[in-house]
Design a protein around this motif. Structure first.
Motif, mmCIF file in Angstrom:
data_model
loop_
_atom_site.group_PDB
_atom_site.id
_atom_site.type_symbol
_atom_site.label_atom_id
_atom_site.label_comp_id
_atom_site.label_asym_id
_atom_site.label_seq_id
_atom_site.Cartn_x
_atom_site.Cartn_y
_atom_site.Cartn_z
ATOM 1 N N GLU A 53 -7.220 -40.395 -11.689
ATOM 2 C CA GLU A 53 -7.670 -39.316 -10.810
ATOM 3 C C GLU A 53 -8.271 -38.168 -11.618
ATOM 4 O OE1 GLU A 53 -4.757 -40.812 -10.580
ATOM 5 O OE2 GLU A 53 -4.742 -41.707 -8.576
ATOM 6 N N ILE A 54 -7.633 -37.822 -12.720
ATOM 7 C CA ILE A 54 -8.147 -36.743 -13.575
ATOM 8 C C ILE A 54 -9.477 -37.160 -14.187
ATOM 9 C CG2 ILE A 54 -7.718 -35.439 -15.696
ATOM 10 C CD1 ILE A 54 -4.727 -35.578 -14.997
ATOM 11 N N ASP A 55 -9.581 -38.411 -14.616
ATOM 12 C CA ASP A 55 -10.821 -38.907 -15.217
ATOM 13 C C ASP A 55 -11.945 -38.913 -14.196
ATOM 14 O OD1 ASP A 55 -12.238 -39.899 -17.449
ATOM 15 O OD2 ASP A 55 -12.093 -41.941 -16.636
ATOM 16 N N ASN A 56 -11.660 -39.286 -12.955
ATOM 17 C CA ASN A 56 -12.691 -39.281 -11.911
ATOM 18 C C ASN A 56 -13.186 -37.870 -11.614
ATOM 19 O OD1 ASN A 56 -12.706 -42.051 -11.559
ATOM 20 N ND2 ASN A 56 -11.146 -41.998 -9.957
ATOM 21 N N VAL A 57 -12.298 -36.910 -11.633
ATOM 22 C CA VAL A 57 -12.694 -35.528 -11.353
ATOM 23 C C VAL A 57 -13.519 -34.961 -12.502
ATOM 24 C CG1 VAL A 57 -11.801 -33.180 -11.074
ATOM 25 C CG2 VAL A 57 -10.783 -35.073 -9.796
ATOM 26 N N LEU A 58 -13.104 -35.216 -13.740
ATOM 27 C CA LEU A 58 -13.789 -34.629 -14.887
ATOM 28 C C LEU A 58 -15.096 -35.339 -15.216
ATOM 29 C CD1 LEU A 58 -10.769 -33.932 -17.256
ATOM 30 C CD2 LEU A 58 -12.000 -32.326 -15.814
ATOM 31 N N ASN A 59 -15.203 -36.624 -14.923
ATOM 32 C CA ASN A 59 -16.394 -37.398 -15.277
ATOM 33 C C ASN A 59 -16.968 -38.105 -14.054
ATOM 34 O OD1 ASN A 59 -16.103 -36.843 -18.091
ATOM 35 N ND2 ASN A 59 -14.434 -38.318 -18.122
ATOM 36 N N ALA A 60 -17.189 -37.349 -12.997
ATOM 37 C CA ALA A 60 -17.663 -37.942 -11.748
ATOM 38 C C ALA A 60 -19.040 -38.584 -11.909
ATOM 39 C CB ALA A 60 -17.708 -36.884 -10.660
ATOM 40 N N ASP A 61 -19.922 -37.973 -12.683
ATOM 41 C CA ASP A 61 -21.274 -38.512 -12.830
ATOM 42 C C ASP A 61 -21.305 -39.791 -13.672
ATOM 43 O OD1 ASP A 61 -20.481 -37.038 -15.012
ATOM 44 O OD2 ASP A 61 -22.507 -36.396 -15.526
ATOM 45 N N LEU A 62 -20.318 -40.038 -14.495
ATOM 46 C CA LEU A 62 -20.281 -41.256 -15.303
ATOM 47 C C LEU A 62 -19.760 -42.449 -14.503
ATOM 48 C CD1 LEU A 62 -18.876 -39.873 -18.663
ATOM 49 C CD2 LEU A 62 -21.249 -40.321 -18.049
ATOM 50 N N ARG A 63 -19.119 -42.218 -13.381
ATOM 51 C CA ARG A 63 -18.525 -43.289 -12.584
ATOM 52 C C ARG A 63 -19.524 -43.918 -11.619
ATOM 53 N NH1 ARG A 63 -13.726 -45.412 -14.199
ATOM 54 N NH2 ARG A 63 -12.552 -43.772 -15.186
ATOM 55 N N ILE A 64 -20.660 -43.286 -11.396
ATOM 56 C CA ILE A 64 -21.637 -43.811 -10.447
ATOM 57 C C ILE A 64 -22.609 -44.699 -11.193
ATOM 58 C CG2 ILE A 64 -23.463 -43.214 -8.823
ATOM 59 C CD1 ILE A 64 -21.987 -40.542 -8.411
ATOM 60 N N ALA A 65 -22.636 -45.972 -10.803
ATOM 61 C CA ALA A 65 -23.543 -46.929 -11.437
ATOM 62 C C ALA A 65 -24.587 -47.363 -10.415
ATOM 63 C CB ALA A 65 -22.776 -48.132 -11.945
ATOM 64 N N GLN A 66 -25.826 -47.391 -10.847
ATOM 65 C CA GLN A 66 -26.896 -47.803 -9.949
ATOM 66 C C GLN A 66 -27.233 -49.266 -10.244
ATOM 67 O OE1 GLN A 66 -30.133 -45.098 -10.402
ATOM 68 N NE2 GLN A 66 -28.966 -43.355 -9.637
ATOM 69 N N ALA A 67 -27.408 -49.976 -9.175
ATOM 70 C CA ALA A 67 -27.749 -51.397 -9.319
ATOM 71 C C ALA A 67 -29.202 -51.524 -9.756
ATOM 72 C CB ALA A 67 -27.540 -52.105 -7.990
ATOM 73 N N PRO A 68 -29.505 -52.503 -10.587
ATOM 74 C CA PRO A 68 -30.911 -52.693 -10.988
ATOM 75 C C PRO A 68 -31.759 -53.157 -9.803
ATOM 76 C CG PRO A 68 -29.537 -54.463 -11.830
ATOM 77 C CD PRO A 68 -28.625 -53.467 -11.193
ATOM 78 N N LYS A 69 -33.029 -52.770 -9.840
ATOM 79 C CA LYS A 69 -33.929 -53.133 -8.748
ATOM 80 C C LYS A 69 -34.277 -54.618 -8.841
ATOM 81 C CE LYS A 69 -35.963 -48.639 -8.250
ATOM 82 N NZ LYS A 69 -37.176 -47.850 -8.178
ATOM 83 N N GLN A 70 -34.258 -55.276 -7.684
ATOM 84 C CA GLN A 70 -34.613 -56.679 -7.602
ATOM 85 C C GLN A 70 -36.134 -56.800 -7.450
ATOM 86 O OE1 GLN A 70 -32.458 -59.213 -7.855
ATOM 87 N NE2 GLN A 70 -30.725 -57.820 -8.060
ATOM 88 N N GLY A 71 -36.707 -57.684 -8.164
ATOM 89 C CA GLY A 71 -38.130 -57.798 -7.914
ATOM 90 C C GLY A 71 -38.850 -58.304 -9.017
#
Length: 71
Positions: A53-71
């Motif tokens: 929980e502490i890691d998610n709060v302090l590093n919220a932007d590092l936890r969001i992963a974007q999927a690669p575009k298909q194509g």
């Protein structure tokens, strides 16, 4: 203001023994020292329990992963 020293501890001890006052002063200092360490252990232990929980709060932007575009 109340100051807790060996001299003040002698006032309420039966017989006003200096030996008892010294024991009480040692007991007071050891109790405060060990209490400090137990408080530190409690705080760091709670940090270990809530690590994710502490890691998610302090590093919220590092936890969001974007999927690669298909194509």
């Amino acid at each position: 203001m109340i100051y807790l020293t060996a001299r003040h501890l002698m006032v309420w001890m039966p017989g006003n023994n200096v030996c008892c006052a010294k024991k009480n002063a040692v007991h007071l200092r050891l109790g405060l020292l060990l209490g400090f360490f137990l408080a530190v252990f409690g705080i760091t232990g709670s940090m270990l329990v809530f690590y994710e929980e502490i890691d998610n709060v302090l590093n919220a932007d590092l936890r969001i992963a974007q999927a690669p575009k298909q194509g």
